[in-house]
Design an enzyme around this catalytic site. Structure first.
Site, PDB file in Angstrom:
ATOM      1  CB  CYS A   1      29.774  21.241  26.629  1.00  0.00           C
ATOM      2  SG  CYS A   1      29.966  23.026  26.584  1.00  0.00           S
TER       3      CYS A   1
ATOM      4  CB  CYS B   1      34.059  23.525  26.621  1.00  0.00           C
ATOM      5  SG  CYS B   1      33.432  22.455  27.907  1.00  0.00           S
TER       6      CYS B   1
ATOM      7  CG  HIS C   1      39.197  43.445  37.304  1.00  0.00           C
ATOM      8  ND1 HIS C   1      40.060  44.476  37.052  1.00  0.00           N
ATOM      9  CD2 HIS C   1      38.066  44.030  37.769  1.00  0.00           C
ATOM     10  CE1 HIS C   1      39.471  45.615  37.346  1.00  0.00           C
ATOM     11  NE2 HIS C   1      38.270  45.367  37.795  1.00  0.00           N
TER      12      HIS C   1
ATOM     13  CD  GLN D   1      41.688  47.918  40.399  1.00  0.00           C
ATOM     14  OE1 GLN D   1      41.030  48.538  39.568  1.00  0.00           O
ATOM     15  NE2 GLN D   1      42.718  48.461  41.046  1.00  0.00           N
TER      16      GLN D   1
ATOM     17  CG  ASN E   1      49.643  54.440  42.389  1.00  0.00           C
ATOM     18  OD1 ASN E   1      49.719  53.231  42.179  1.00  0.00           O
ATOM     19  ND2 ASN E   1      49.418  55.331  41.427  1.00  0.00           N
TER      20      ASN E   1
ATOM     21  NE  ARG F   1      43.832  52.874  32.753  1.00  0.00           N
ATOM     22  CZ  ARG F   1      43.413  51.659  33.133  1.00  0.00           C
ATOM     23  NH1 ARG F   1      44.108  50.965  34.010  1.00  0.00           N
ATOM     24  NH2 ARG F   1      42.309  51.120  32.632  1.00  0.00           N
TER      25      ARG F   1
HETATM   26  N1  APR Z   1      55.183  51.016  43.223  1.00  0.00           N
HETATM   27  C1  APR Z   1      54.093  51.815  43.376  1.00  0.00           C
HETATM   28  N2  APR Z   1      53.248  52.128  42.364  1.00  0.00           N
HETATM   29  C2  APR Z   1      53.541  51.632  41.144  1.00  0.00           C
HETATM   30  C3  APR Z   1      54.669  50.814  40.900  1.00  0.00           C
HETATM   31  C4  APR Z   1      55.511  50.515  42.004  1.00  0.00           C
HETATM   32  N3  APR Z   1      56.598  49.736  41.876  1.00  0.00           N
HETATM   33  N4  APR Z   1      54.695  50.508  39.568  1.00  0.00           N
HETATM   34  C5  APR Z   1      53.612  51.099  39.010  1.00  0.00           C
HETATM   35  N5  APR Z   1      52.927  51.780  39.941  1.00  0.00           N
HETATM   36  C6  APR Z   1      51.671  52.522  39.767  1.00  0.00           C
HETATM   37  C7  APR Z   1      51.591  53.319  38.481  1.00  0.00           C
HETATM   38  O1  APR Z   1      52.066  54.642  38.710  1.00  0.00           O
HETATM   39  C8  APR Z   1      50.088  53.297  38.180  1.00  0.00           C
HETATM   40  O2  APR Z   1      49.437  54.457  38.688  1.00  0.00           O
HETATM   41  O3  APR Z   1      50.667  51.528  39.675  1.00  0.00           O
HETATM   42  C9  APR Z   1      49.551  52.081  38.954  1.00  0.00           C
HETATM   43  C10 APR Z   1      49.000  51.003  38.033  1.00  0.00           C
HETATM   44  O4  APR Z   1      47.855  51.540  37.423  1.00  0.00           O
HETATM   45  P1  APR Z   1      47.204  50.778  36.198  1.00  0.00           P
HETATM   46  O5  APR Z   1      48.267  50.337  35.256  1.00  0.00           O
HETATM   47  O6  APR Z   1      46.070  51.638  35.723  1.00  0.00           O
HETATM   48  O7  APR Z   1      46.638  49.439  36.841  1.00  0.00           O
HETATM   49  P2  APR Z   1      45.273  49.261  37.621  1.00  0.00           P
HETATM   50  O8  APR Z   1      44.976  50.449  38.465  1.00  0.00           O
HETATM   51  O9  APR Z   1      45.391  47.944  38.297  1.00  0.00           O
HETATM   52  O10 APR Z   1      44.205  49.147  36.417  1.00  0.00           O
HETATM   53  C11 APR Z   1      42.872  48.777  36.782  1.00  0.00           C
HETATM   54  O11 APR Z   1      42.288  48.571  34.445  1.00  0.00           O
HETATM   55  O12 APR Z   1      42.862  47.832  32.348  1.00  0.00           O
HETATM   56  C12 APR Z   1      42.081  47.558  33.453  1.00  0.00           C
HETATM   57  O13 APR Z   1      41.363  45.458  34.166  1.00  0.00           O
HETATM   58  C13 APR Z   1      42.523  46.253  34.051  1.00  0.00           C
HETATM   59  O14 APR Z   1      42.707  45.637  36.370  1.00  0.00           O
HETATM   60  C14 APR Z   1      43.044  46.638  35.425  1.00  0.00           C
HETATM   61  C15 APR Z   1      42.280  47.921  35.698  1.00  0.00           C
END
Ligand code: APR
Length: 258
Positions: free
Chosen positions: A162, A160, A127, A102, A225, A36
């Site tokens: 199997c 696999c 995950h 995750q 974040n 995202r």
């Molecule tokens: N430093 C700090 N924050 C960062 C950086 C950075 N360099 N780069 C990106 N981010 C932040 C973004 O602003 C975002 O809010 O990291 C966050 C990543 O969020 P997501 O892309 O939603 O990832 P995540 O929270 O791990 O998603 C959870 O969703 O699609 C499923 O299974 C998938 O494990 C994933 C889960």
């Protein structure tokens, strides 16, 4: 900022147990795309094509699409970055006991190949891990690369010995999360003195509820974040900064104690 970092380091040094929850943002500086935020993977791939239901209904089509997604997510042979290394160091020499991730990129695991493995923080892969595949019938796990090569050569789904179909060893949307791992993550959160949520948008369960569990149990909750998250309200400290700025500096401050 520096004062918040010094305050956090002061909390971290004497802490008995710190726990980290990481998301795609900690691997973004390594080049791994996030899901995202700007230019996220789910803006370029249809999340609905990667559900467990689709895998069960149409494993051939699922695998054809997964080959593309795997290349997009992990085709770059990414390396751990300073934020991964800082967490590993806070585990080996500091109070960090567990990293609940995750992420399925396996990068935390790469930073833990140290000799004194017993002091390494535990890695809880909420995950799963995309570097492995698993047979849905016999449960055999294999390294993902050679199996993806077979899929790219047209074996869809790759099977696999199997006869069962392989599945990427990750939790697909609509698939049951590994209950044991989730329970361990929840109890770690409840027992933590300091809980660090790093690089996650905190919108996907059960990760999204871990900061609240930790806060309810009296832990100091910290969020690192770039964008706001639904859990910012329960955090004691929010760093709206890059993980590669905050974590190495935090490591220095914690290690600088004489
Ligand atoms: N430093 C700090 N924050 C960062 C950086 C950075 N360099 N780069 C990106 N981010 C932040 C973004 O602003 C975002 O809010 O990291 C966050 C990543 O969020 P997501 O892309 O939603 O990832 P995540 O929270 O791990 O998603 C959870 O969703 O699609 C499923 O299974 C998938 O494990 C994933 C889960």
């Amino acid at each position: 900022d520096e004062t918040s970092l010094e305050r956090l380091a002061t909390d971290l040094r004497p802490a008995d147990s710190a726990v980290a929850l990481t998301g795609a943002g900690i691997s973004a500086p390594s080049g791994v795309p996030t899901f995202r935020g700007d230019d996220g993977v789910w803006d370029r791939f249809d999340q609905g094509q990667f559900t467990y239901g689709r895998f069960q209904r149409d494993s051939e089509g699922f695998w054809a699409d997964r080959v593309e997604l795997q290349r997009e997510l992990f085709g770059g042979n990414y390396e751990p970055n300073a934020a991964h290394e800082a967490l590993a160091a806070l585990g080996r020499r500091g109070p960090l006991e567990a990293i609940c991730t995750q992420n399925t990129d396996g990068l935390h695991g790469e930073t833990l190949e140290s000799t004194d493995a017993e002091s390494d923080p535990a890695i809880l892969e909420l995950h799963g891990n995309a570097r492995r595949v698993r047979c849905v019938d016999c449960g055999n796990r294999r390294d993902a690369d050679p199996i993806f090569e077979r899929a790219e050569d047209g074996e869809l789904p790759p099977r696999c010995e199997c006869g069962g179909a392989f599945k990427p060893d990750v939790v697909l949307f609509g698939e049951q999360l590994p209950a044991a791992v989730i329970q361990r993550a929840k109890s770690r959160a409840r027992e933590s003195d300091v809980f660090l949520a790093i690089g996650s948008s905190l919108v996907v369960e059960p990760a999204a509820s871990l900061p609240r569990l930790a806060a309810d149990a009296g832990a100091t909750v910290v969020i690192v974040n770039l964008e706001s998250t639904p859990c910012d309200g329960v955090a004691d400290i929010v760093f709206r900064e890059d993980v590669t700025q905050v974590l190495p500096r935090l490591r220095e401050l914690v290690e600088s104690v004489d």
